[in-house]
Design a protein around this motif. Structure first.
Motif, PDB file in Angstrom:
ATOM      1  N   ASP A   1       0.849  -1.187   0.000  1.00 28.49           N
ATOM      2  CA  ASP A   1       0.000   0.000   0.000  1.00 28.49           C
ATOM      3  C   ASP A   1       0.883   1.233   0.000  1.00 28.49           C
ATOM      4  O   ASP A   1       1.917   1.269   0.694  1.00 28.49           O
ATOM      5  N   CYS A   2       0.454   2.229  -0.732  1.00 34.07           N
ATOM      6  CA  CYS A   2       1.105   3.526  -0.705  1.00 34.07           C
ATOM      7  C   CYS A   2       0.109   4.501  -0.095  1.00 34.07           C
ATOM      8  O   CYS A   2      -0.986   4.682  -0.626  1.00 34.07           O
TER       9      CYS A   2
ATOM     10  N   ASN B   1       1.730   5.945  -6.727  1.00 37.88           N
ATOM     11  CA  ASN B   1       0.508   6.684  -6.401  1.00 37.88           C
ATOM     12  C   ASN B   1      -0.144   6.087  -5.161  1.00 37.88           C
ATOM     13  O   ASN B   1       0.188   4.986  -4.734  1.00 37.88           O
ATOM     14  N   VAL B   2      -1.106   6.809  -4.598  1.00 41.34           N
ATOM     15  CA  VAL B   2      -1.842   6.317  -3.433  1.00 41.34           C
ATOM     16  C   VAL B   2      -2.696   5.123  -3.846  1.00 41.34           C
ATOM     17  O   VAL B   2      -3.313   5.121  -4.911  1.00 41.34           O
ATOM     18  N   GLY B   3      -2.690   4.075  -3.013  1.00 41.89           N
ATOM     19  CA  GLY B   3      -3.519   2.908  -3.275  1.00 41.89           C
ATOM     20  C   GLY B   3      -2.811   1.616  -2.953  1.00 41.89           C
ATOM     21  O   GLY B   3      -1.686   1.599  -2.472  1.00 41.89           O
ATOM     22  N   GLY B   4      -3.513   0.532  -3.222  1.00 44.85           N
ATOM     23  CA  GLY B   4      -2.969  -0.803  -3.016  1.00 44.85           C
ATOM     24  C   GLY B   4      -2.493  -1.378  -4.341  1.00 44.85           C
ATOM     25  O   GLY B   4      -3.141  -1.184  -5.376  1.00 44.85           O
ATOM     26  N   PHE B   5      -1.382  -2.083  -4.313  1.00 48.04           N
ATOM     27  CA  PHE B   5      -0.778  -2.614  -5.531  1.00 48.04           C
ATOM     28  C   PHE B   5      -0.306  -4.039  -5.298  1.00 48.04           C
ATOM     29  O   PHE B   5       0.048  -4.409  -4.180  1.00 48.04           O
TER      30      PHE B   5
END
Length: 193
Positions: free
Chosen positions: A29-30, A78-82
């Motif tokens: 996560d970012c 970027n913001v979010g889960g990857f």
């Protein structure tokens, strides 16, 4: 607080032949968007993406036998889960001393941002013959094609390092001094504590 948090790592194709590729499914996560710094375009070896490395420790006594199996850049951040799969060729047995091929060693998975390592995950690896007779009476010359690699996934060692995820703020003093490294052992399911 880290801007990027590894939330899960699944070791795929494990156990497997020593000569099989290594595959790790990495989830992270970012929590803050990381801006691409302008100087990253002008400086060699400085990237604003996340750099993931997989390192095979060839000898506990001598790091010249360590092998960088893979290095990849993942971004933009970027913001979010990857989630992605990191695949690497197996270590080159010719670059490992014969006495260090069999037995326990270590795989290190690291992640860096702009040349600053912020997490290191270590796994013990056991290399042994897949045949009981060869385990009981090992040949004098190691038979690589008969070896099985078993990555011990139940107790990875997770070490976190504080870094400056926003170097553009350093000049304005927005980020204070970094705290000492945080050394944790991950939970048995592969998630960090």
């Amino acid at each position: 607080m880290s801007a990027v948090n590894v939330t899960n790592i699944t070791v795929l194709n494990n156990p497997s032949s020593f000569l099989s590729p290594l595959k790790f499914e990495i989830t992270y996560d970012c929590v803050n968007a990381l801006k691409e710094a302008l100087f990253s375009f002008f400086c060699l070896n400085v990237h604003a993406d996340l750099e993931w490395k997989l390192i095979y420790v060839g000898s506990a006594e001598d790091d010249t036998y360590d092998q960088l199996l893979e290095s990849v850049f993942v971004g933009p951040v970027n913001v979010g889960g990857f989630r992605f799969v990191l695949q690497a060729d197996p270590p080159d047995p010719a670059r490992i001393r014969a006495e260090d091929i069999l037995g326990v060693t270590v795989l290190l998975l690291t992640c860096s941002y702009m040349g600053q390592e912020f997490v290191r995950i270590g796994y013990y690896v056991n290399n042994d013959y897949n045949d009981e007779n060869l385990r009981q009476q090992p040949p004098q010359t190691v038979k690589i094609d008969m070896l099985q690699r078993n990555i011990l996934t139940d107790k990875p060692r997770v070490t976190k390092f504080p870094i400056n995820f926003h170097p553009e703020n350093s000049e304005t003093g927005e980020q204070g001094a970094a705290p000492p490294p945080d050394d944790n052992t991950a939970k048995a399911d592969g998630n960090e504590e």
